[in-house]
Design a protein around this motif. Structure first.
Motif, PDB file in Angstrom:
ATOM      1  N   TRP A 128      -6.879  13.884 -42.944  1.00  0.00           N
ATOM      2  CA  TRP A 128      -6.379  12.561 -43.335  1.00  0.00           C
ATOM      3  C   TRP A 128      -7.383  11.825 -44.199  1.00  0.00           C
ATOM      4  CZ3 TRP A 128      -9.221   8.275 -42.016  1.00  0.00           C
ATOM      5  CH2 TRP A 128     -10.138   8.406 -40.975  1.00  0.00           C
ATOM      6  N   TYR A 129      -8.674  12.124 -44.012  1.00  0.00           N
ATOM      7  CA  TYR A 129      -9.707  11.389 -44.740  1.00  0.00           C
ATOM      8  C   TYR A 129      -9.865  11.920 -46.162  1.00  0.00           C
ATOM      9  CZ  TYR A 129     -13.878   8.528 -45.329  1.00  0.00           C
ATOM     10  OH  TYR A 129     -14.770   7.585 -45.770  1.00  0.00           O
ATOM     11  N   TRP A 130     -10.111  13.242 -46.301  1.00  0.00           N
ATOM     12  CA  TRP A 130     -10.416  13.729 -47.643  1.00  0.00           C
ATOM     13  C   TRP A 130      -9.188  13.729 -48.553  1.00  0.00           C
ATOM     14  CZ3 TRP A 130      -8.000  18.049 -49.500  1.00  0.00           C
ATOM     15  CH2 TRP A 130      -7.545  19.017 -48.590  1.00  0.00           C
ATOM     16  N   THR A 131      -7.996  13.920 -47.984  1.00  0.00           N
ATOM     17  CA  THR A 131      -6.807  13.834 -48.836  1.00  0.00           C
ATOM     18  C   THR A 131      -6.538  12.397 -49.270  1.00  0.00           C
ATOM     19  OG1 THR A 131      -5.406  13.719 -46.848  1.00  0.00           O
ATOM     20  CG2 THR A 131      -5.724  15.890 -47.861  1.00  0.00           C
ATOM     21  N   SER A 132      -6.827  11.439 -48.396  1.00  0.00           N
ATOM     22  CA  SER A 132      -6.691  10.030 -48.781  1.00  0.00           C
ATOM     23  C   SER A 132      -7.699   9.674 -49.866  1.00  0.00           C
ATOM     24  CB  SER A 132      -6.882   9.123 -47.566  1.00  0.00           C
ATOM     25  OG  SER A 132      -5.841   9.282 -46.633  1.00  0.00           O
ATOM     26  N   LEU A 181      -0.807   6.376 -43.339  1.00  0.00           N
ATOM     27  CA  LEU A 181       0.410   6.686 -44.085  1.00  0.00           C
ATOM     28  C   LEU A 181       0.965   5.444 -44.770  1.00  0.00           C
ATOM     29  CD1 LEU A 181       2.702   8.620 -44.842  1.00  0.00           C
ATOM     30  CD2 LEU A 181       3.801   8.040 -42.661  1.00  0.00           C
ATOM     31  N   THR A 182       1.068   4.343 -44.025  1.00  0.00           N
ATOM     32  CA  THR A 182       1.612   3.109 -44.593  1.00  0.00           C
ATOM     33  C   THR A 182       0.770   2.605 -45.750  1.00  0.00           C
ATOM     34  OG1 THR A 182       2.459   2.509 -42.401  1.00  0.00           O
ATOM     35  CG2 THR A 182       2.338   0.758 -44.045  1.00  0.00           C
ATOM     36  N   ALA A 183      -0.541   2.604 -45.586  1.00  0.00           N
ATOM     37  CA  ALA A 183      -1.435   2.093 -46.624  1.00  0.00           C
ATOM     38  C   ALA A 183      -1.388   2.962 -47.875  1.00  0.00           C
ATOM     39  CB  ALA A 183      -2.855   2.000 -46.085  1.00  0.00           C
ATOM     40  N   ASN A 184      -1.366   4.280 -47.706  1.00  0.00           N
ATOM     41  CA  ASN A 184      -1.335   5.169 -48.870  1.00  0.00           C
ATOM     42  C   ASN A 184      -0.021   5.066 -49.632  1.00  0.00           C
ATOM     43  OD1 ASN A 184      -3.900   6.085 -48.369  1.00  0.00           O
ATOM     44  ND2 ASN A 184      -3.284   8.033 -47.481  1.00  0.00           N
ATOM     45  N   LEU A 185       1.084   4.911 -48.917  1.00  0.00           N
ATOM     46  CA  LEU A 185       2.368   4.721 -49.593  1.00  0.00           C
ATOM     47  C   LEU A 185       2.376   3.395 -50.364  1.00  0.00           C
ATOM     48  CD1 LEU A 185       4.905   6.029 -46.919  1.00  0.00           C
ATOM     49  CD2 LEU A 185       4.129   7.176 -49.003  1.00  0.00           C
ATOM     50  N   GLY A 186       1.758   2.367 -49.800  1.00  0.00           N
ATOM     51  CA  GLY A 186       1.639   1.108 -50.533  1.00  0.00           C
ATOM     52  C   GLY A 186       0.805   1.267 -51.790  1.00  0.00           C
ATOM     53  N   LEU A 187      -0.227   2.076 -51.708  1.00  0.00           N
ATOM     54  CA  LEU A 187      -1.089   2.308 -52.871  1.00  0.00           C
ATOM     55  C   LEU A 187      -0.332   3.060 -53.970  1.00  0.00           C
ATOM     56  CD1 LEU A 187      -4.083   1.487 -53.175  1.00  0.00           C
ATOM     57  CD2 LEU A 187      -4.691   3.861 -52.715  1.00  0.00           C
ATOM     58  N   ALA A 188       0.630   3.898 -53.592  1.00  0.00           N
ATOM     59  CA  ALA A 188       1.402   4.664 -54.572  1.00  0.00           C
ATOM     60  C   ALA A 188       2.239   3.769 -55.483  1.00  0.00           C
ATOM     61  CB  ALA A 188       2.305   5.663 -53.862  1.00  0.00           C
ATOM     62  N   THR A 189       2.494   2.519 -55.075  1.00  0.00           N
ATOM     63  CA  THR A 189       3.289   1.619 -55.916  1.00  0.00           C
ATOM     64  C   THR A 189       2.592   1.273 -57.226  1.00  0.00           C
ATOM     65  OG1 THR A 189       2.383  -0.353 -54.801  1.00  0.00           O
ATOM     66  CG2 THR A 189       4.409   0.590 -53.905  1.00  0.00           C
ATOM     67  N   TYR A 190       1.304   1.648 -57.357  1.00  0.00           N
ATOM     68  CA  TYR A 190       0.608   1.395 -58.624  1.00  0.00           C
ATOM     69  C   TYR A 190       1.237   2.181 -59.773  1.00  0.00           C
ATOM     70  CZ  TYR A 190      -3.412  -0.048 -61.445  1.00  0.00           C
ATOM     71  OH  TYR A 190      -4.222  -0.628 -62.389  1.00  0.00           O
ATOM     72  N   ALA A 191       1.997   3.229 -59.429  1.00  0.00           N
ATOM     73  CA  ALA A 191       2.685   3.985 -60.476  1.00  0.00           C
ATOM     74  C   ALA A 191       3.744   3.134 -61.182  1.00  0.00           C
ATOM     75  CB  ALA A 191       3.323   5.234 -59.880  1.00  0.00           C
ATOM     76  N   LEU A 192       4.287   2.126 -60.475  1.00  0.00           N
ATOM     77  CA  LEU A 192       5.371   1.327 -61.046  1.00  0.00           C
ATOM     78  C   LEU A 192       4.964   0.578 -62.312  1.00  0.00           C
ATOM     79  CD1 LEU A 192       7.009  -0.114 -57.790  1.00  0.00           C
ATOM     80  CD2 LEU A 192       7.895   1.690 -59.279  1.00  0.00           C
ATOM     81  N   VAL A 208       0.086  10.856 -61.796  1.00  0.00           N
ATOM     82  CA  VAL A 208      -1.026  11.323 -60.955  1.00  0.00           C
ATOM     83  C   VAL A 208      -1.188  10.451 -59.722  1.00  0.00           C
ATOM     84  CG1 VAL A 208      -3.544  11.572 -60.859  1.00  0.00           C
ATOM     85  CG2 VAL A 208      -2.283  12.465 -62.821  1.00  0.00           C
ATOM     86  N   VAL A 209      -1.152   9.129 -59.898  1.00  0.00           N
ATOM     87  CA  VAL A 209      -1.367   8.238 -58.751  1.00  0.00           C
ATOM     88  C   VAL A 209      -0.190   8.316 -57.778  1.00  0.00           C
ATOM     89  CG1 VAL A 209      -0.346   6.087 -59.645  1.00  0.00           C
ATOM     90  CG2 VAL A 209      -2.311   5.976 -58.145  1.00  0.00           C
ATOM     91  N   ALA A 210       1.031   8.517 -58.281  1.00  0.00           N
ATOM     92  CA  ALA A 210       2.186   8.643 -57.397  1.00  0.00           C
ATOM     93  C   ALA A 210       2.093   9.907 -56.553  1.00  0.00           C
ATOM     94  CB  ALA A 210       3.478   8.644 -58.216  1.00  0.00           C
ATOM     95  N   VAL A 211       1.762  11.022 -57.200  1.00  0.00           N
ATOM     96  CA  VAL A 211       1.678  12.290 -56.477  1.00  0.00           C
ATOM     97  C   VAL A 211       0.502  12.280 -55.503  1.00  0.00           C
ATOM     98  CG1 VAL A 211       1.221  14.760 -56.741  1.00  0.00           C
ATOM     99  CG2 VAL A 211       2.835  13.622 -58.277  1.00  0.00           C
ATOM    100  N   ALA A 212      -0.659  11.784 -55.946  1.00  0.00           N
ATOM    101  CA  ALA A 212      -1.867  11.830 -55.111  1.00  0.00           C
ATOM    102  C   ALA A 212      -1.758  10.923 -53.896  1.00  0.00           C
ATOM    103  CB  ALA A 212      -3.086  11.460 -55.939  1.00  0.00           C
ATOM    104  N   CYS A 213      -1.185   9.738 -54.063  1.00  0.00           N
ATOM    105  CA  CYS A 213      -1.099   8.787 -52.939  1.00  0.00           C
ATOM    106  C   CYS A 213       0.103   9.070 -52.041  1.00  0.00           C
ATOM    107  CB  CYS A 213      -1.046   7.362 -53.470  1.00  0.00           C
ATOM    108  SG  CYS A 213      -2.571   6.818 -54.276  1.00  0.00           S
ATOM    109  N   ALA A 214       1.285   9.194 -52.640  1.00  0.00           N
ATOM    110  CA  ALA A 214       2.471   9.472 -51.828  1.00  0.00           C
ATOM    111  C   ALA A 214       2.424  10.878 -51.247  1.00  0.00           C
ATOM    112  CB  ALA A 214       3.738   9.287 -52.667  1.00  0.00           C
ATOM    113  N   GLY A 215       1.746  11.799 -51.947  1.00  0.00           N
ATOM    114  CA  GLY A 215       1.656  13.171 -51.460  1.00  0.00           C
ATOM    115  C   GLY A 215       0.902  13.310 -50.163  1.00  0.00           C
ATOM    116  N   THR A 216       0.104  12.311 -49.799  1.00  0.00           N
ATOM    117  CA  THR A 216      -0.614  12.390 -48.525  1.00  0.00           C
ATOM    118  C   THR A 216       0.351  12.364 -47.342  1.00  0.00           C
ATOM    119  OG1 THR A 216      -0.932   9.971 -48.429  1.00  0.00           O
ATOM    120  CG2 THR A 216      -2.668  11.283 -49.491  1.00  0.00           C
ATOM    121  N   ALA A 217       1.595  11.941 -47.581  1.00  0.00           N
ATOM    122  CA  ALA A 217       2.586  11.943 -46.502  1.00  0.00           C
ATOM    123  C   ALA A 217       2.883  13.360 -46.019  1.00  0.00           C
ATOM    124  CB  ALA A 217       3.880  11.272 -46.964  1.00  0.00           C
TER     125      ALA A 217
END
Length: 408
Positions: free
Chosen positions: A215-219, A279-290, A376-385
């Motif tokens: 969970w740490y290194w993938t985040s 999970l919640t925080a990383n999915l929120g971070l994925a919104t930077y793709a928008l 890249v940011v969408a895949v890297a952040c949302a992909g942690t799910a």
């Protein structure tokens, strides 16, 4: 559950760190204006900024070892004193007139090196001044201050420069570090004794603590992608905004709405307790793709600006939630080292984004790097799910660990 601000000890620590955060938020704008005033050269400004950034990145892992080897308060005191001296030197040079650019660059390099030792101590200082059940509230408070500083720092710097020149901004920043050091001297911080080995062995141990937690290194990969994408937007965005939105006003609005979103996300994090925080925080971070993709697609300015505010709210929410999770899950004996690798990977991605964005824009147009960064940011952040450790990490308030501690 008591609030950390009800204790005098935490109030002293919180006041000192808050002053440092506000001072740090003023410096980038003041430094840029000072160097441009001295040299009139954008390349000179880039060199001075690099002098502050390179030592910070190079020394961060060693700073993490120092934060675990020695009392975090001692390391923070020394680094506050060094940063106070470096910023006061720059301030007095500017106020005296006829400043030398190389002296400013050297002072900022010393300050950057000190920051490499200071940054990993923040988490040990927080865990050493509050009880385990107060960690989330303490991190949320610092998140709110950090967001507020980023919101008002540039405006405060511009006001100081307009009224008294950039020298005053540096003097005030130096004073903020000095006051922070003074408050630290009367702050009681629990110390966790650590068995010191060789520098190499302890660097390796810190990295192993990172690697053994998926969970740490993938985040961290997702957080690094976010920082690289932010650098792409800061490089490409201003010129594209002028071209697509008819002037720089839209870009200024984007930055201000983003700062407001950052503060809003921090306020939300102070109240929310998600069951799956990583999970919640990383999915929120994925919104930077928008905002990146909307900007690249030529969407109207209000839509891009609103999306950027939402994305920055995701960042504001992540910071305190992430810090609390890390402080709860990582052994206190290795906390500073683990946090130093977090900072290294996150900050190291930004120069890469700054360097690659103009190259990609020159080859394929300014929209291309925004599309790439968004993907890249969408895949890297949302992909942690997809990572079991991210999905399974649950919010918890563990009991204090049975390790010997001293208070000083």
């Amino acid at each position: 559950m008591s609030h950390p601000l009800r204790t005098l000890n935490f109030r002293l620590f919180f006041a000192g760190r808050s002053l440092s955060l506000i001072g740090d938020a003023v410096i980038p704008t003041a430094l840029a204006l000072a160097v441009l005033e001295i040299s009139g050269s954008l390349s000179a400004m880039a060199i001075v900024l690099a002098c502050a950034m390179v030592p910070k990145l190079a020394l961060l892992p060693i700073g993490g070892v120092a934060g675990d080897w020695f009392h975090a308060r001692t390391v923070a005191l020394i680094t506050d004193a060094v940063r106070a001296a470096s910023q006061l030197f720059v301030g007095f040079e500017l106020l005296a007139g006829d400043p030398h650019l190389w002296q400013i660059a050297l002072a900022e390099a010393i300050g950057g090196a000190a920051s490499a030792f200071a940054m990993p101590t923040v988490s040990p200082l927080i865990t050493g001044t509050v009880e385990r059940d107060q960690l989330h509230r303490a991190n949320a408070l610092f998140g709110i201050v950090h967001s507020s500083a980023r919101f008002g720092g540039p405006a405060l710097a511009a006001l100081l420069v307009t009224l008294a020149g950039p020298g005053l901004a540096f003097v005030l920043d130096g004073v903020s570090f000095a006051v922070s050091a003074l408050l630290l001297t009367v702050t009681r911080v629990r110390n966790v004794p650590v068995e010191r080995r060789s520098l190499r062995a302890d660097l390796v141990e810190g990295w192993q603590e990172v690697r053994r937690r998926d969970w740490y290194w993938t985040s961290l990969i997702g957080h690094s992608a976010w920082n690289g994408a932010a650098a792409v937007l800061m490089t490409i965005g201003p010129g594209l905004a002028v071209r697509e939105f008819g002037g720089p006003a839209a870009w200024v609005w984007l930055l201000q709405v983003g700062a407001g979103g950052l503060l809003l996300g921090s306020l939300l994090a102070a109240r929310a307790r998600p069951r799956r925080p990583i999970l919640t925080a990383n999915l929120g971070l994925a919104t930077y793709a928008l905002p990146l993709m909307l900007f690249a697609a030529g969407a109207p300015a209000p839509l891009v600006i609103g999306a950027y505010g939402i994305a920055q709210a995701g960042l504001g929410f992540l910071n305190p939630v992430w810090e609390t999770a890390v402080q709860q899950a990582i052994p206190e004996q290795t906390l500073a080292r683990v946090v130093s690798y977090d900072w290294l990977l996150s900050l190291g991605a930004m120069p890469l984004g700054y360097a690659l964005a103009p190259l990609a824009a020159g080859l394929w147009g300014p929209e291309a790097p925004l599309w790439i960064a968004g993907a890249v940011v969408a895949v890297a952040c949302a992909g942690t799910a997809l990572v079991p450790g991210v999905r399974d990490f649950r919010a918890r308030t563990p009991e204090a660990k049975p390790v010997p501690q001293t208070v000083s």
